[in-house]
Design a protein around this motif. Sequence first.
Motif, PDB file in Angstrom:
ATOM      1  N   ILE A  40       5.162   4.852   2.369  1.00  0.00           N
ATOM      2  CA  ILE A  40       5.596   6.145   2.900  1.00  0.00           C
ATOM      3  C   ILE A  40       6.016   6.017   4.358  1.00  0.00           C
ATOM      4  O   ILE A  40       7.025   6.590   4.775  1.00  0.00           O
ATOM      5  CB  ILE A  40       4.480   7.195   2.730  1.00  0.00           C
ATOM      6  CG1 ILE A  40       4.213   7.468   1.256  1.00  0.00           C
ATOM      7  CG2 ILE A  40       4.812   8.482   3.465  1.00  0.00           C
ATOM      8  CD1 ILE A  40       5.386   8.047   0.509  1.00  0.00           C
ATOM      9  N   SER A  41       5.275   5.245   5.147  1.00  0.00           N
ATOM     10  CA  SER A  41       5.642   5.088   6.559  1.00  0.00           C
ATOM     11  C   SER A  41       6.960   4.329   6.705  1.00  0.00           C
ATOM     12  O   SER A  41       7.763   4.640   7.587  1.00  0.00           O
ATOM     13  CB  SER A  41       4.523   4.388   7.333  1.00  0.00           C
ATOM     14  OG  SER A  41       4.381   3.051   6.899  1.00  0.00           O
ATOM     15  N   ASP A  49       0.848  -1.186   0.000  1.00  0.00           N
ATOM     16  CA  ASP A  49       0.000   0.000   0.000  1.00  0.00           C
ATOM     17  C   ASP A  49       0.891   1.246   0.000  1.00  0.00           C
ATOM     18  O   ASP A  49       1.970   1.258   0.586  1.00  0.00           O
ATOM     19  CB  ASP A  49      -0.900  -0.020   1.233  1.00  0.00           C
ATOM     20  CG  ASP A  49      -1.946   1.056   1.200  1.00  0.00           C
ATOM     21  OD1 ASP A  49      -2.297   1.508   0.093  1.00  0.00           O
ATOM     22  OD2 ASP A  49      -2.424   1.448   2.281  1.00  0.00           O
ATOM     23  N   PHE A  50       0.430   2.310  -0.652  1.00  0.00           N
ATOM     24  CA  PHE A  50       1.219   3.534  -0.768  1.00  0.00           C
ATOM     25  C   PHE A  50       1.492   4.146   0.602  1.00  0.00           C
ATOM     26  O   PHE A  50       2.609   4.591   0.876  1.00  0.00           O
ATOM     27  CB  PHE A  50       0.487   4.541  -1.656  1.00  0.00           C
ATOM     28  CG  PHE A  50       1.255   5.802  -1.881  1.00  0.00           C
ATOM     29  CD1 PHE A  50       2.391   5.817  -2.658  1.00  0.00           C
ATOM     30  CD2 PHE A  50       0.847   6.982  -1.289  1.00  0.00           C
ATOM     31  CE1 PHE A  50       3.113   6.977  -2.855  1.00  0.00           C
ATOM     32  CE2 PHE A  50       1.557   8.151  -1.475  1.00  0.00           C
ATOM     33  CZ  PHE A  50       2.691   8.146  -2.270  1.00  0.00           C
ATOM     34  N   THR A  51       0.507   4.172   1.493  1.00  0.00           N
ATOM     35  CA  THR A  51       0.718   4.749   2.826  1.00  0.00           C
ATOM     36  C   THR A  51       1.705   3.911   3.639  1.00  0.00           C
ATOM     37  O   THR A  51       2.498   4.454   4.405  1.00  0.00           O
ATOM     38  CB  THR A  51      -0.610   4.869   3.582  1.00  0.00           C
ATOM     39  OG1 THR A  51      -1.237   3.576   3.649  1.00  0.00           O
ATOM     40  CG2 THR A  51      -1.545   5.843   2.903  1.00  0.00           C
ATOM     41  N   GLU A  52       1.653   2.604   3.440  1.00  0.00           N
ATOM     42  CA  GLU A  52       2.610   1.732   4.128  1.00  0.00           C
ATOM     43  C   GLU A  52       4.031   1.995   3.623  1.00  0.00           C
ATOM     44  O   GLU A  52       4.989   2.022   4.403  1.00  0.00           O
ATOM     45  CB  GLU A  52       2.226   0.272   3.899  1.00  0.00           C
ATOM     46  CG  GLU A  52       3.115  -0.722   4.620  1.00  0.00           C
ATOM     47  CD  GLU A  52       2.703  -2.157   4.336  1.00  0.00           C
ATOM     48  OE1 GLU A  52       3.532  -3.043   4.608  1.00  0.00           O
ATOM     49  OE2 GLU A  52       1.597  -2.392   3.843  1.00  0.00           O
TER      50      GLU A  52
END
Length: 98
Positions: free
Chosen positions: A23-24, A18-21
């Motif tokens: 980034i984190s 996932d994109f948010t994963e």
Amino acid sequence: MEKKMILTTGVNEKENIDFTELISKIGAWASEPVRLLGEYYSSVLERKLSIGQTWRLIEVQLAFFACIFPADLSVAVRLLAVAWLGSAVTRCRKAMKK
């Protein structure tokens, strides 16, 4: 004679990130040196420091080196560096009291 071959893509559901994963994970990787430096500062100062306090200490060090760096700079730039150092020290003191 006809030959048929089946090709598979080899994509698993676990490989889809996932994109948010992503980034984190990048953020955690990028902040690791600051966290390690904060642990070092905590051991030297014998108290637990937050990430914000670590950033304030780093800023004071950068401002200090900007003041003493031996470069042919104008007086105005030197005065700006001294003002930055004074401001950074004041903010660092306030952050350390918390």
